[in-house]
Scaffold this motif. Sequence first.
Motif, short mmCIF file in Angstrom:
data_model
loop_
_atom_site.label_atom_id
_atom_site.label_comp_id
_atom_site.label_asym_id
_atom_site.label_seq_id
_atom_site.Cartn_x
_atom_site.Cartn_y
_atom_site.Cartn_z
N ALA A 163 43.83 -61.02 -14.81
CA ALA A 163 44.36 -60.86 -16.11
C ALA A 163 44.76 -59.72 -16.90
CB ALA A 163 43.66 -61.99 -16.29
N GLY A 164 44.32 -58.80 -15.88
CA GLY A 164 45.15 -56.99 -16.92
C GLY A 164 43.63 -57.00 -18.25
N ARG A 165 42.69 -57.79 -17.25
CA ARG A 165 41.14 -57.07 -19.01
C ARG A 165 40.51 -56.34 -18.00
NH1 ARG A 165 42.98 -59.91 -22.60
NH2 ARG A 165 43.41 -61.97 -22.32
N LYS A 166 39.29 -56.00 -18.40
CA LYS A 166 38.56 -54.68 -18.42
C LYS A 166 37.53 -55.11 -17.44
CE LYS A 166 41.45 -51.30 -20.42
NZ LYS A 166 42.41 -50.23 -19.49
N VAL A 167 36.68 -54.26 -16.44
CA VAL A 167 36.09 -54.59 -15.90
C VAL A 167 34.63 -53.15 -15.91
CG1 VAL A 167 34.58 -54.60 -13.68
CG2 VAL A 167 37.26 -55.49 -14.09
N ALA A 168 34.14 -53.74 -16.66
CA ALA A 168 32.42 -52.77 -16.54
C ALA A 168 31.50 -53.34 -16.46
CB ALA A 168 32.08 -53.10 -18.45
N LEU A 169 30.45 -52.48 -15.18
CA LEU A 169 29.49 -51.98 -14.33
C LEU A 169 28.51 -51.92 -15.26
CD1 LEU A 169 28.49 -53.35 -11.73
CD2 LEU A 169 29.40 -51.19 -11.28
N THR A 170 27.35 -52.01 -14.82
CA THR A 170 25.71 -51.36 -14.75
C THR A 170 25.57 -51.35 -13.37
OG1 THR A 170 23.71 -50.84 -16.29
CG2 THR A 170 24.86 -53.40 -16.08
N LEU A 171 24.78 -50.23 -13.25
CA LEU A 171 24.10 -49.84 -12.19
C LEU A 171 22.92 -50.28 -12.21
CD1 LEU A 171 25.54 -46.11 -11.50
CD2 LEU A 171 26.50 -48.17 -10.08
N ILE A 188 35.02 -47.77 -7.47
CA ILE A 188 34.77 -46.20 -8.18
C ILE A 188 36.42 -45.97 -8.37
CG2 ILE A 188 34.80 -44.01 -8.76
CD1 ILE A 188 31.47 -45.40 -9.46
N ALA A 189 36.86 -45.79 -6.68
CA ALA A 189 37.45 -44.66 -6.21
C ALA A 189 39.06 -45.89 -6.03
CB ALA A 189 36.64 -44.51 -4.75
N ASP A 190 38.49 -47.14 -5.88
CA ASP A 190 40.03 -48.23 -5.51
C ASP A 190 39.63 -48.53 -6.58
OD1 ASP A 190 39.47 -48.42 -3.08
OD2 ASP A 190 38.29 -49.84 -2.93
N GLY A 191 39.41 -47.90 -8.20
CA GLY A 191 39.75 -48.48 -9.72
C GLY A 191 40.12 -49.57 -9.92
N ALA A 192 38.91 -49.92 -9.33
CA ALA A 192 38.57 -51.84 -9.90
C ALA A 192 37.44 -51.92 -10.88
CB ALA A 192 37.56 -52.34 -9.02
N ILE A 193 36.88 -50.60 -11.58
CA ILE A 193 35.98 -50.44 -12.43
C ILE A 193 36.38 -48.93 -13.89
CG2 ILE A 193 33.07 -49.57 -13.22
CD1 ILE A 193 34.20 -52.56 -11.08
N ASP A 194 36.63 -50.33 -14.89
CA ASP A 194 37.19 -49.38 -15.64
C ASP A 194 36.38 -49.24 -16.59
OD1 ASP A 194 39.48 -50.19 -16.18
OD2 ASP A 194 39.22 -52.11 -15.80
N ILE A 195 34.85 -49.17 -16.77
CA ILE A 195 33.57 -48.80 -17.30
C ILE A 195 32.03 -49.18 -17.00
CG2 ILE A 195 32.57 -49.34 -19.90
CD1 ILE A 195 34.53 -51.06 -20.50
N LEU A 196 31.81 -47.64 -17.02
CA LEU A 196 30.40 -47.65 -15.98
C LEU A 196 29.73 -47.11 -17.11
CD1 LEU A 196 29.44 -47.34 -12.92
CD2 LEU A 196 30.02 -44.71 -12.26
N PHE A 197 28.50 -47.78 -17.20
CA PHE A 197 27.12 -47.36 -16.79
C PHE A 197 26.32 -46.96 -16.13
CE2 PHE A 197 29.30 -50.71 -20.46
CZ PHE A 197 28.80 -50.18 -21.45
N VAL A 227 30.15 -44.26 -19.11
CA VAL A 227 29.26 -43.62 -20.20
C VAL A 227 27.33 -43.61 -19.86
CG1 VAL A 227 27.89 -45.13 -22.62
CG2 VAL A 227 30.11 -45.84 -21.52
N VAL A 228 26.84 -42.68 -20.06
CA VAL A 228 25.75 -42.46 -19.83
C VAL A 228 24.68 -41.65 -20.33
CG1 VAL A 228 24.26 -40.08 -17.73
CG2 VAL A 228 26.49 -41.10 -17.78
N THR A 229 23.51 -42.82 -20.33
CA THR A 229 22.23 -42.65 -21.77
C THR A 229 20.93 -41.94 -20.43
OG1 THR A 229 21.46 -44.28 -20.25
CG2 THR A 229 22.48 -44.61 -21.93
N LEU A 263 20.88 -52.56 -23.91
CA LEU A 263 21.52 -53.30 -25.96
C LEU A 263 21.95 -52.08 -25.72
CD1 LEU A 263 20.61 -55.80 -27.85
CD2 LEU A 263 19.47 -55.46 -26.14
N PHE A 264 22.09 -50.96 -25.64
CA PHE A 264 23.21 -49.89 -25.42
C PHE A 264 23.59 -50.36 -25.19
CE2 PHE A 264 25.68 -45.95 -25.01
CZ PHE A 264 24.86 -44.85 -25.97
N ALA A 265 24.21 -50.80 -23.87
CA ALA A 265 25.44 -51.07 -23.27
C ALA A 265 25.85 -52.28 -24.82
CB ALA A 265 25.63 -52.34 -22.38
N ALA A 266 25.88 -53.21 -25.20
CA ALA A 266 25.77 -53.87 -25.57
C ALA A 266 26.83 -53.48 -27.69
CB ALA A 266 24.96 -55.13 -26.82
#
Length: 313
Positions: A163-171, A188-197, A227-229, A263-266
């Motif tokens: 659907a052309g949406r972004k995918v975010a994953l928290t490890l 990650i290598a396949d480009g499936a994740i747009d935002i990684l926490f 994004v790395v905390t 909550l940081f991710a929020a």
Amino acid sequence: MAPASDDDIVRLGMAKGGMTLLDDQQAHALYAAMGPAREISGGSAANTLAGLAALGASCSFIGQVADDQLGAVFAHDIRAGGIAFATPARGAEPSTARCLIFVTPDGQRTMNTFLGASQYLPADALDDSVIADAAVLYLEGYLWDPEEPRRAMRRAIATARGAGRKVALTLSDAFVISRHGDDFRTLIADGAIDILFANEHELAALTGLDDFHDGIAALAPQVPTLVVTRSEKGAHAVCSGEHAMVAASPVAQVIDTTGAGDLFAAGFLFGYVRGAALETCLGLGAICAAEVISHYGARPEADLKAMVAPLLG
């Protein structure tokens, strides 16, 4: 959640600051060993959505509870927070997941989790239209461990990307990476994740590099937004080659660090979907994390909208 001493952590054989999976029998035994406790709705992705909804975002949650008292409480609390939740409950067995959290005087949380019904979230429980309508699909790494929700998350990723949406994953936790790091690296290598926490420990586990800056340099080119905390040392982000960092927001007293990353991710995602600058997104995350560590529980209690208003202008 219950207060505990460092001696309690040692006596009960727990890894301070970590997360350990329990079976039903272990969960009951550990609960019996807890002191007086508070029962508070939680769940990593659910906490993030609670923060987003408190900020004013429109959210839907997909997750599995059982038809029992804890499941009813969870469903009530998430809906009362303004979050859509339509996944049907399973039968009474296995029971709704719970996390037994011991909080030491330094505010550190030690988590012990029985996954219960959550590990049986089936792919056919997904509402593809909800995923396709969302700006961002947000996934928690914890539920990559059981097979059934892992299949559901793979389907959700395919739906979102279609659907052309972004995918975010928290490890979520280094132990998840130790078990499924190859899967995450492939996504990650396949480009499936747009935002990684990640936090700095998860970054090291995923990259195999102990030096924080080396880990950032290795991973950032592989994902559009990283994004790395770093707890009290603040947070870093890299988006399409742009680097930003913020200090941790001040807190009068750290009461309980449970949910700080959630909550940081929020806060970050709230800024992201609004098109805010990268540094502003980090600042929003820092404010939300500071609020949640100032009290017991992993969901906001103060008015997050008012707290972030000066940053948004």
